[in-house]
Structures are given as structure tokens and as C-alpha cells.
Design a protein around this motif. Sequence first.
Motif, PDB file in Angstrom:
ATOM      1  N   MET A   1     -12.090   7.771  10.678  1.00  0.00           N
ATOM      2  CA  MET A   1     -11.358   6.933   9.757  1.00  0.00           C
ATOM      3  C   MET A   1     -10.466   7.824   8.903  1.00  0.00           C
ATOM      4  O   MET A   1     -10.881   8.840   8.390  1.00  0.00           O
ATOM      5  N   SER A   2      -9.243   7.433   8.768  1.00  0.00           N
ATOM      6  CA  SER A   2      -8.377   8.174   7.865  1.00  0.00           C
ATOM      7  C   SER A   2      -7.906   7.238   6.778  1.00  0.00           C
ATOM      8  O   SER A   2      -7.777   6.031   6.983  1.00  0.00           O
ATOM      9  N   LYS A   3      -7.690   7.784   5.632  1.00  0.00           N
ATOM     10  CA  LYS A   3      -7.241   6.995   4.484  1.00  0.00           C
ATOM     11  C   LYS A   3      -5.744   7.160   4.328  1.00  0.00           C
ATOM     12  O   LYS A   3      -5.193   8.213   4.607  1.00  0.00           O
ATOM     13  N   LYS A   4      -5.084   6.122   3.893  1.00  0.00           N
ATOM     14  CA  LYS A   4      -3.650   6.151   3.669  1.00  0.00           C
ATOM     15  C   LYS A   4      -3.405   6.541   2.218  1.00  0.00           C
ATOM     16  O   LYS A   4      -3.943   5.938   1.298  1.00  0.00           O
ATOM     17  N   ALA A   5      -2.598   7.562   2.022  1.00  0.00           N
ATOM     18  CA  ALA A   5      -2.259   8.017   0.679  1.00  0.00           C
ATOM     19  C   ALA A   5      -0.914   7.428   0.273  1.00  0.00           C
ATOM     20  O   ALA A   5       0.003   7.324   1.084  1.00  0.00           O
ATOM     21  N   PHE A   6      -0.826   7.008  -0.987  1.00  0.00           N
ATOM     22  CA  PHE A   6       0.441   6.511  -1.513  1.00  0.00           C
ATOM     23  C   PHE A   6       0.419   6.618  -3.027  1.00  0.00           C
ATOM     24  O   PHE A   6      -0.646   6.695  -3.645  1.00  0.00           O
ATOM     25  N   ALA A   7       1.604   6.635  -3.607  1.00  0.00           N
ATOM     26  CA  ALA A   7       1.714   6.726  -5.068  1.00  0.00           C
ATOM     27  C   ALA A   7       1.453   5.351  -5.674  1.00  0.00           C
ATOM     28  O   ALA A   7       1.888   4.331  -5.152  1.00  0.00           O
ATOM     29  N   PRO A  49     -12.736  -5.780   7.043  1.00  0.00           N
ATOM     30  CA  PRO A  49     -13.924  -5.192   7.663  1.00  0.00           C
ATOM     31  C   PRO A  49     -14.241  -3.827   7.052  1.00  0.00           C
ATOM     32  O   PRO A  49     -13.336  -3.082   6.681  1.00  0.00           O
ATOM     33  N   ALA A  50     -15.522  -3.554   6.960  1.00  0.00           N
ATOM     34  CA  ALA A  50     -15.946  -2.249   6.442  1.00  0.00           C
ATOM     35  C   ALA A  50     -15.586  -1.176   7.456  1.00  0.00           C
ATOM     36  O   ALA A  50     -15.797  -1.352   8.661  1.00  0.00           O
ATOM     37  N   SER A  51     -15.027  -0.096   6.987  1.00  0.00           N
ATOM     38  CA  SER A  51     -14.667   1.010   7.863  1.00  0.00           C
ATOM     39  C   SER A  51     -15.911   1.788   8.247  1.00  0.00           C
ATOM     40  O   SER A  51     -16.887   1.840   7.499  1.00  0.00           O
TER      41      SER A  51
END
Length: 63
Positions: A1-7, A49-51
Motif C-alpha cells: 500500500m502506498s499513501k498519496k502525498a499532497f499539500a 475499504p480498509a487498506s
Amino acid sequence: MSKKAFALRLDPAVHAAIERLAAAELRSANAQIEMLLREALARRGVEVPASRPPRRGRPKKDD
């Protein structure tokens, strides 16, 4: 699972409140924001859904 980074721009008072709540619940501010977003989505009937948790440890050896 990767998380999306954003400001994310937040009102300083909102950020301070999130940090206080996160500290009281032993979470990071980031984890607290994610939890609050998931709760808000659930209240609106949006299912997320839960990752799967990240895999830990060394990979198994192939025999």
C-alpha cells in the motif's frame, strides 16, 4: 500500500485542534486527519475499504 502525498492548507486553529486531539489519542496529526476523514465519509454513506497493512520483516526465502 502506498499513501498519496499532497499539500493541505488548514486554518491554524483547525490544525492546532487536530494536533491536540491526535496527541490525546496517541496518533500523528496525519493519522488523525485520515481517521476524521474516514469517519466523515462513513457518516455520509461513503464506504472506503480498509487498506491492507504494509508487509513487515524480511521476504521469505524461495526454496
